[in-house]
Enzyme design. Structure first.
Site, PDB file in Angstrom:
ATOM      1  N   SER A  58       0.833  -1.198   0.000  1.00  0.00           N
ATOM      2  CA  SER A  58       0.000   0.000   0.000  1.00  0.00           C
ATOM      3  C   SER A  58       0.875   1.258   0.000  1.00  0.00           C
ATOM      4  O   SER A  58       1.654   1.460  -0.922  1.00  0.00           O
ATOM      5  CB  SER A  58      -0.964  -0.050   1.197  1.00  0.00           C
ATOM      6  OG  SER A  58      -1.987   0.907   1.080  1.00  0.00           O
TER       7      SER A  58
ATOM      8  N   ASP B  46     -10.043  -5.625  -3.447  1.00  0.00           N
ATOM      9  CA  ASP B  46      -9.477  -4.594  -2.577  1.00  0.00           C
ATOM     10  C   ASP B  46     -10.395  -3.370  -2.590  1.00  0.00           C
ATOM     11  O   ASP B  46     -10.656  -2.798  -3.661  1.00  0.00           O
ATOM     12  CB  ASP B  46      -8.083  -4.236  -3.090  1.00  0.00           C
ATOM     13  CG  ASP B  46      -7.290  -3.346  -2.160  1.00  0.00           C
ATOM     14  OD1 ASP B  46      -7.884  -2.455  -1.525  1.00  0.00           O
ATOM     15  OD2 ASP B  46      -6.064  -3.534  -2.074  1.00  0.00           O
TER      16      ASP B  46
ATOM     17  N   HIS C  31      -7.270  -6.151   0.749  1.00  0.00           N
ATOM     18  CA  HIS C  31      -6.107  -5.325   1.069  1.00  0.00           C
ATOM     19  C   HIS C  31      -5.372  -5.810   2.324  1.00  0.00           C
ATOM     20  O   HIS C  31      -4.425  -5.171   2.751  1.00  0.00           O
ATOM     21  CB  HIS C  31      -6.572  -3.879   1.274  1.00  0.00           C
ATOM     22  CG  HIS C  31      -5.500  -2.840   1.138  1.00  0.00           C
ATOM     23  ND1 HIS C  31      -4.875  -2.559  -0.061  1.00  0.00           N
ATOM     24  CD2 HIS C  31      -4.931  -1.995   2.053  1.00  0.00           C
ATOM     25  CE1 HIS C  31      -3.988  -1.590   0.113  1.00  0.00           C
ATOM     26  NE2 HIS C  31      -4.000  -1.227   1.381  1.00  0.00           N
TER      27      HIS C  31
END
Length: 286
Positions: free
Chosen positions: A155, A231, A264
């Site tokens: 991320s 995600d 995620h």
């Protein structure tokens, strides 16, 4: 091998794991002007010789602990003879300014792996220089880890990993990312961070944006990127299709894998971390 000297490091925790050692250290960072904690996994090979290291950059709200505890990376790292290094995600301390609104996506836990130019952030928020320079120099001087380096992250940390490799040709032998923020200039997370850390001149933001850097990259390390198609941040924040377009235009090697059903979380990272470790081992331990 004799026990290394920890003259500049305070060891705060140690755990035996897969024949190696997970260790956490505290030190005073000259770059960030605060105390920092980082974690290292030393594989069994480090008892006989120096080993290469994969530097892992975590995402928003994380610390050194998330990857080490949740990714399930140590078993394969022990097999491959690769050390794992996990720094924190930002400078810390009561004297270090956080988000003035108390939000989670800026300030403490959200350093974005850049060098801030705007006060009050510029005094402490220099995570790029810390990750690329001070931390590996400290580690390589005190631990059985040598200058064979790979870098990866998740991320915000995936953005950071790609950024560090693109901005510092020759510094790393390999790079990969999980669900990276691919085009921070077009991401609400990136826009908020860049406006505060770097100021209103958007031309200056391009020096810290992965897609902008791809075109002029002086080194073409192959990029391995995994992204879950379930995600929740995929469309608004991460935008891997923009990275794909930038790499195609520049002829930059990219293996972008869209993983069906994955989100995620660290469940996603744990599912594919072995692929990434073996990708790095191909460059770090030929």
């Amino acid at each position: 091998m004799t026990e290394p000297a920890f003259a500049t490091l305070e060891e705060v925790a140690t755990n035996r794991c897969f024949g190696g050692w997970h260790r956490r250290f505290r030190h005073r960072s000259a770059t960030l002007r605060c105390e920092m904690v980082f974690a290292v996994f030393l594989p069994p090979h480090a008892e006989r010789a120096t080993v290469p290291a994969l530097y892992w950059l975590s995402g928003l709200t994380c610390s050194d602990e998330n990857f080490m505890q949740k990714a399930g990376a140590m078993r394969v790292a022990a097999e491959l003879g690769i050390a794992l290094v996990a720094p924190d995600t930002s400078p810390r301390g009561t004297h270090v300014p956080g988000d003035p609104d108390g939000a989670w996506d800026f300030g403490h836990g959200a350093g974005f792996y850049l060098n801030a130019t705007q006060e009050p952030w510029a005094t402490h928020y220099r995570m790029h220089d810390y990750v690329v320079g001070e931390l590996p120099e400290l580690i390589e001087a005190n631990l059985p880890i040598d200058a064979r380096r790979g870098i990866s992250g998740h991320s915000m940390g995936g953005h950071g990993a790609l950024l560090c490799a693109l901005r510092n040709p020759g510094r790393y032998r390999s790079v990969s990312a999980f669900a990276p923020i691919c085009h921070a200039l077009a991401s609400p997370w990136g826009q908020k961070a860049f406006l505060r850390y770097l100021g209103e001149d958007r031309a200056a933001w391009k020096d810290w944006d992965v897609c902008e850097l791809i075109a002029g990259a002086r080194e073409r390390l192959p990029l391995l990127v995994d992204q879950g198609d379930a995600d929740g941040f995929l469309v608004e924040q991460l935008q891997p299709e923009l990275l794909q377009q930038a790499c195609a235009a520049a002829g930059h090697p990219l293996d972008l894998r869209l993983q069906p059903g994955y989100d995620h979380s660290y469940y996603f990272i744990a599912s594919f971390i072995e692929d990434h470790l073996r990708h790095h081992a191909g460059a770090l331990t030929p």
